[in-house]
Design an enzyme around this catalytic site. Structure first.
Site, short mmCIF file in Angstrom:
data_model
loop_
_atom_site.label_atom_id
_atom_site.label_comp_id
_atom_site.label_asym_id
_atom_site.label_seq_id
_atom_site.Cartn_x
_atom_site.Cartn_y
_atom_site.Cartn_z
N ASP A 1 47.09 21.94 34.04
CA ASP A 1 48.04 21.07 33.31
C ASP A 1 47.41 20.66 31.99
O ASP A 1 46.32 21.10 31.65
CB ASP A 1 48.40 19.83 34.15
CG ASP A 1 47.17 19.04 34.56
OD1 ASP A 1 46.34 18.75 33.66
OD2 ASP A 1 47.01 18.73 35.74
N ASP B 1 46.51 17.46 31.20
CA ASP B 1 46.02 16.10 31.34
C ASP B 1 47.13 15.14 30.92
O ASP B 1 48.32 15.47 31.00
CB ASP B 1 44.72 15.90 30.56
CG ASP B 1 43.91 14.72 31.08
OD1 ASP B 1 43.76 14.59 32.30
OD2 ASP B 1 43.42 13.92 30.25
#
Ligand SMILES: [Zn+2]
Length: 296
Positions: A209, A211
């Protein structure tokens, strides 16, 4: 060159992606730092002896703060491991590093503060850590990457946070201004301990992802995030396992051009005659070859 034996640190997804189910010998080693995270699995992959380590234990029973990094690395050293390739999920701090890409960090910013960080609490040992990952192993992985099914970033700064919660948005933005490219929970103290044990160590980071610095796309339900994470974890781990498999035979045949295996040669500052016998005995697998015979 010493006989190559490769420690592989990962989780259940990597264990499955490497096809290790039902294979190998299960080993346990007593260490002065307590039990390691789970029985090790010793077997061979592509003709190379390997020892697989569940960093967080089987079933992810140890969080990143409590994972027994010292016992794991000490035991690997005791088993004759020479090289370690670790994997770990990360959040990306850059647009260019997309989920499902791979990244090979070359630098670390250590923000951990609640975990034992050295083997050497009882003796003054100062290893160099300017380059915290093994240059030889990293180059071997980079050389194995062009035929990879995914983009591989050959340089990245990994910000290691303590957790267990993930970063606030302000923290995530701050790490970007520091030059961080990835944020994760486990590279430290693992990389430092590997250097203290004179092991060649590299990390294949697995971005899942972005973050928290980048807002979630509008309309994305929080409930959708966990299945998305699991799906991405499996996919990026498969990429990481494929890179690791391509690199393994190269590791076995590549002469080392680094100083990891002699990291302690200039690092022991305590007068050898003043190191207590009990400490020498306890740390013998790490320090033994630097202590005059008869003193261990
Ligand atoms: Zn090295």
């Amino acid at each position: 060159m010493a006989a190559v034996k490769v420690g592989i640190i990962g989780g259940q997804a990597l264990y499955q992606a490497l096809g290790l189910q039902g294979r190998g010998e299960h080993l346990s080693v007593e260490t002065p730092f307590g039990p390691h995270s789970a029985p090790f699995i010793a077997t061979e992959l592509d003709g190379v002896p390997i020892v697989f380590v569940f960093r967080h234990g089987q079933g992810h029973v140890h969080n990143a703060t409590r994972a027994p990094y010292r016992a794991n690395l000490f035991a690997l050293k005791s088993l004759g491991v020479t090289h370690v390739i670790a994997t770990g999920t990360v959040g990306s701090l850059r647009d260019a590093i997309q989920p499902l890409h791979l990244a090979l960090p070359d630098q670390v910013i250590d923000r951990t503060y609640r975990r034992p960080c050295t083997f050497y609490d009882d003796v003054a040992v100062h290893v160099e850590l300017a380059q915290p990952f093994c240059a030889t192993l990293r180059q071997t992985l980079i050389d194995a990457a062009p035929r990879s099914d995914t983009e591989v970033h050959s340089s990245a700064t990994y910000v290691c946070i303590e957790g267990p919660s993930l970063s606030t948005q302000a923290e995530s933005q701050l790490y970007r201004t520091w030059g961080g490219d990835l944020v994760g929970l486990t590279a430290m103290p693992e990389a430092r301990l590997a250097r203290e044990a004179e092991l060649h160590y590299a990390l294949i980071a697995l971005p899942t992802d972005h973050d928290s610095w980048r807002s979630q796309p509008a309309g994305q339900e929080p409930e959708a995030l966990l299945p998305q994470f699991t799906q991405r974890l499996d996919a990026v781990t498969a990429h990481g396992a494929a890179l690791l498999r391509r690199a393994l035979p190269r590791i076995a045949s590549t002469p080392t051009a680094c100083r990891c295996a002699s990291a302690l040669a200039l690092a022991i500052f305590t007068d050898r005659t003043r190191i207590p016998a009990e400490v020498k005995s306890r740390l013998r697998p790490l320090l033994g070859r630097y202590l005059p015979s008869g003193l261990v």
